[in-house]
Design a protein around this motif. Structure first.
Motif, short mmCIF file in Angstrom:
data_model
loop_
_atom_site.label_atom_id
_atom_site.label_comp_id
_atom_site.label_asym_id
_atom_site.label_seq_id
_atom_site.Cartn_x
_atom_site.Cartn_y
_atom_site.Cartn_z
N HIS A 280 1.32 -1.49 0.00
CA HIS A 280 -0.26 0.13 -0.35
C HIS A 280 0.84 1.35 0.34
CE1 HIS A 280 -3.47 -2.82 0.48
NE2 HIS A 280 -3.64 -2.88 1.55
N ALA A 281 1.82 0.96 0.59
CA ALA A 281 2.50 2.35 0.46
C ALA A 281 3.79 2.49 -0.94
CB ALA A 281 3.95 1.96 1.54
N ARG A 282 4.10 1.52 -1.49
CA ARG A 282 4.46 1.47 -2.59
C ARG A 282 3.19 2.30 -3.36
NH1 ARG A 282 9.23 -0.49 -3.61
NH2 ARG A 282 10.52 -1.22 -1.97
N GLN A 283 1.88 2.19 -4.07
CA GLN A 283 1.03 2.16 -3.91
C GLN A 283 1.31 3.60 -4.25
OE1 GLN A 283 -1.66 -0.57 -3.67
NE2 GLN A 283 -1.18 -1.75 -5.45
N ILE B 118 -2.44 8.83 1.55
CA ILE B 118 -2.43 7.98 2.47
C ILE B 118 -3.51 7.32 2.07
CG2 ILE B 118 -2.96 7.83 5.26
CD1 ILE B 118 -2.17 10.47 5.08
N TYR B 119 -3.27 6.10 2.00
CA TYR B 119 -4.61 5.44 1.29
C TYR B 119 -5.79 4.67 2.70
CZ TYR B 119 -5.54 0.29 0.42
OH TYR B 119 -6.34 -0.71 -0.10
N GLN B 120 -6.60 4.38 2.32
CA GLN B 120 -7.10 4.64 3.54
C GLN B 120 -8.20 2.81 3.72
OE1 GLN B 120 -8.36 7.26 5.20
NE2 GLN B 120 -7.04 8.21 4.43
N GLN B 121 -9.11 3.03 4.76
CA GLN B 121 -9.50 1.18 4.76
C GLN B 121 -9.93 0.96 3.57
OE1 GLN B 121 -8.76 -0.73 7.02
NE2 GLN B 121 -7.74 0.79 8.71
N ASP B 122 -10.92 2.37 3.06
CA ASP B 122 -11.96 1.68 1.91
C ASP B 122 -11.51 1.77 0.72
OD1 ASP B 122 -11.62 4.50 1.85
OD2 ASP B 122 -13.69 4.72 1.69
N GLY B 123 -10.08 1.13 0.32
CA GLY B 123 -9.38 1.43 -0.44
C GLY B 123 -8.94 2.41 -1.30
N TYR C 262 -7.76 6.67 -1.41
CA TYR C 262 -6.67 7.38 -1.17
C TYR C 262 -6.77 9.35 -0.91
CZ TYR C 262 -3.40 3.94 -3.48
OH TYR C 262 -3.19 2.96 -3.32
N GLU C 263 -6.32 9.41 0.54
CA GLU C 263 -6.69 10.68 1.02
C GLU C 263 -5.28 11.72 0.34
OE1 GLU C 263 -8.50 13.87 4.89
OE2 GLU C 263 -7.85 11.10 4.50
N PHE C 264 -5.65 13.14 -0.26
CA PHE C 264 -3.74 13.41 -0.82
C PHE C 264 -4.25 14.95 0.35
CE2 PHE C 264 -5.91 11.06 -4.22
CZ PHE C 264 -4.73 10.95 -4.74
N PHE C 265 -2.83 15.54 0.72
CA PHE C 265 -2.68 16.75 1.54
C PHE C 265 -1.74 17.31 0.44
CE2 PHE C 265 -3.97 13.53 4.00
CZ PHE C 265 -5.31 14.76 4.57
N GLY C 266 -1.64 19.03 -0.55
CA GLY C 266 -0.52 19.39 -0.62
C GLY C 266 -0.62 19.20 -2.02
#
Length: 324
Positions: A6-9, A24-29, A31-35
Motif C-alpha cells: 500500500h505504501a508503494r502504491q 494516504i491509503y484509506q481502509q476503503d481502498g 486515497y486521501e491527498f495533502f499538498g
C-alpha cells in the motif's frame, strides 16, 4: 507485506499526480491527498520519449490489429490524439488500426465528419461493438487522454483486449488501468495531442509524418486543452506546435507569416509604425484564426450546439478533477 504494498502504491499515486504531496491509503481502498498546490515544473526528457516510442513500436509490430480509444464523451484532444496514433500505426509501421468511438456522445463530431468525408479515412472510426467482433488475443489497445477504467469509451473493449498501452496527461487518480503493458503518463504536458506529437517524431520513418488534415486534428486538441496557448503551455507545447507546422498545419499560417514580415522590417527605423500596425494585424489574425477554428468545430457562440459542447466539456473537466 501488505502495508509495504500500500505504501508503494501511495508513492506511485503521489508521483503520478505531479509530486509535492502526500497520499494516504484509506481502509476503503481510496486515497486521501495533502499538498500538491505548487505549480508543476515542466520536464524535458527526449531520451525517455525515444524509449517509450521504441517500446510502443515493438508492441505495435507484434500485434495483428491495433485499436485506439479515448474517453467517454470524447473531445478534440481525445479524437486528435487518436488520429495521430492511427497515422503512426498505419503509415509509419504499416499495421491495421481502428479508432473506437461512440459518435453519438462525442463532442468532436465536426472533426470526425471532416475525416470521414475523405476516402482515405472512410473506415477509420468504428463502434465499440465492431471492436469486440474484430479483436483477438494478439490485438493491442491504445488508450489516449485518460487512464481511468471508468472513464474509457468502452469498458467492454478494455476488458476484451489483454494488451493495453496508456497515453495520458491528467493527474493520476483512483481507478487507473493497472494491467497496462506500457504507460506514457506525463502530467506536465498540456494535452494528449502534445504527447502523441512528440512520439510521432520517433515512430516509423521520418518521411511518414502526419499530413495536413491529421496535423490540424492534433493541433485542435492542443488548442482546446491550452485554451489557445494560454493555459498549461510550456516549451514542449510550442515545440509540438512547431512540429505540426512543419507537417503543414494550416491553422498556424496566419500566425507565423506576419512574424517573418515584422523581422524583415525591424531593421529600418521608418518601418517602426508599420511594424506596430502589422503587430496589431497579426494579433487580430491570430484571434480570428482561433475563432474560425472554434466556430468550425463547435459552432457560433450564440448557438445551442456551442453551449452544449461547452457544458459537456466543463462536465468532463469536473469529473476528471473529482476522480483525481
Amino acid at each position: 507485506t501488505e502495508s509495504e504494498l500500500h505504501a508503494r502504491q501511495a508513492l506511485e499515486m503521489a508521483l503520478g499526480r505531479g509530486g509535492d504531496q502526500v497520499a494516504i491509503y484509506q481502509q476503503d481502498g481510496t486515497y486521501e491527498f495533502f499538498g500538491g498546490l505548487s505549480k508543476g515544473v515542466e520536464k524535458r526528457d527526449k531520451v525517455r520519449t525515444r524509449v517509450i516510442a521504441a517500446t510502443l513500436s515493438d508492441h505495435i509490430k507484434s500485434s495483428d490489429h491495433i485499436f485506439i480509444m479515448g474517453h467517454t464523451n470524447s473531445d478534440l484532444d481525445a479524437v486528435g490524439a487518436a488520429v495521430g496514433v492511427w497515422a503512426a500505426v498505419t503509415k509509419g509501421l504499416d499495421r491495421r488500426a481502428s479508432i473506437v468511438i461512440d459518435k453519438g456522445r462525442s463532442m468532436a463530431t465536426t472533426l470526425i465528419n471532416a475525416f470521414e468525408h475523405q476516402p482515405e479515412y472512410e473506415n477509420m472510426f468504428i463502434t465499440p461493438q465492431e471492436a469486440l467482433d474484430r479483436c483477438t488475443q494478439r490485438s493491442l489497445l491504445i488508450v489516449v487522454d485518460t487512464h481511468s477504467t471508468s472513464f474509457v469509451e468502452s469498458q467492454e473493449v478494455l476488458k476484451a483486449i489483454p494488451r493495453v498501452v496508456v497515453i495520458d496527461h491528467h493527474r493520476k487518480g483512483v481507478g487507473f488501468i493497472e494491467h497496462a503493458d506500457l504507460v506514457c503518463h506525463e502530467p506536465y504536458s498540456s494535452s494528449a495531442s502534445e504527447l502523441v506529437t512528440e512520439l510521432l517524431q520517433y515512430v516509423g520513418d521520418r518521411d511518414d509524418k502526419p499530413n495536413r488534415v491529421e496535423a490540424e486534428g492534433l493541433l485542435s486538441g492542443i488548442l482546446l486543452d491550452t485554451q489557445d496557448f494560454t493555459l498549461h503551455t510550456g516549451v514542449r507545447t510550442f515545440e509540438a506546435a512547431a512540429a505540426l507546422r512543419r507537417a503543414d498545419a494550416l491553422l498556424l499560417d496566419l500566425m507565423l507569416l506576419p512574424v517573418v514580415v515584422l523581422l524583415a522590417l525591424a531593421g529600418a527605423a521608418p518601418a517602426v509604425p508599420t511594424c506596430l500596425l502589422l503587430l496589431a494585424g497579426w494579433m487580430g489574425a491570430w484571434a480570428a484564426s482561433c475563432s474560425v477554428q472554434r466556430r468550425a468545430l463547435w459552432g457560433r457562440r450564440d448557438t445551442e450546439n456551442y453551449r452544449q459542447n461547452l457544458c459537456r466539456h466543463y462536465n468532463i473537466q469536473k469529473f476528471a478533477a473529482l476522480a483525481a
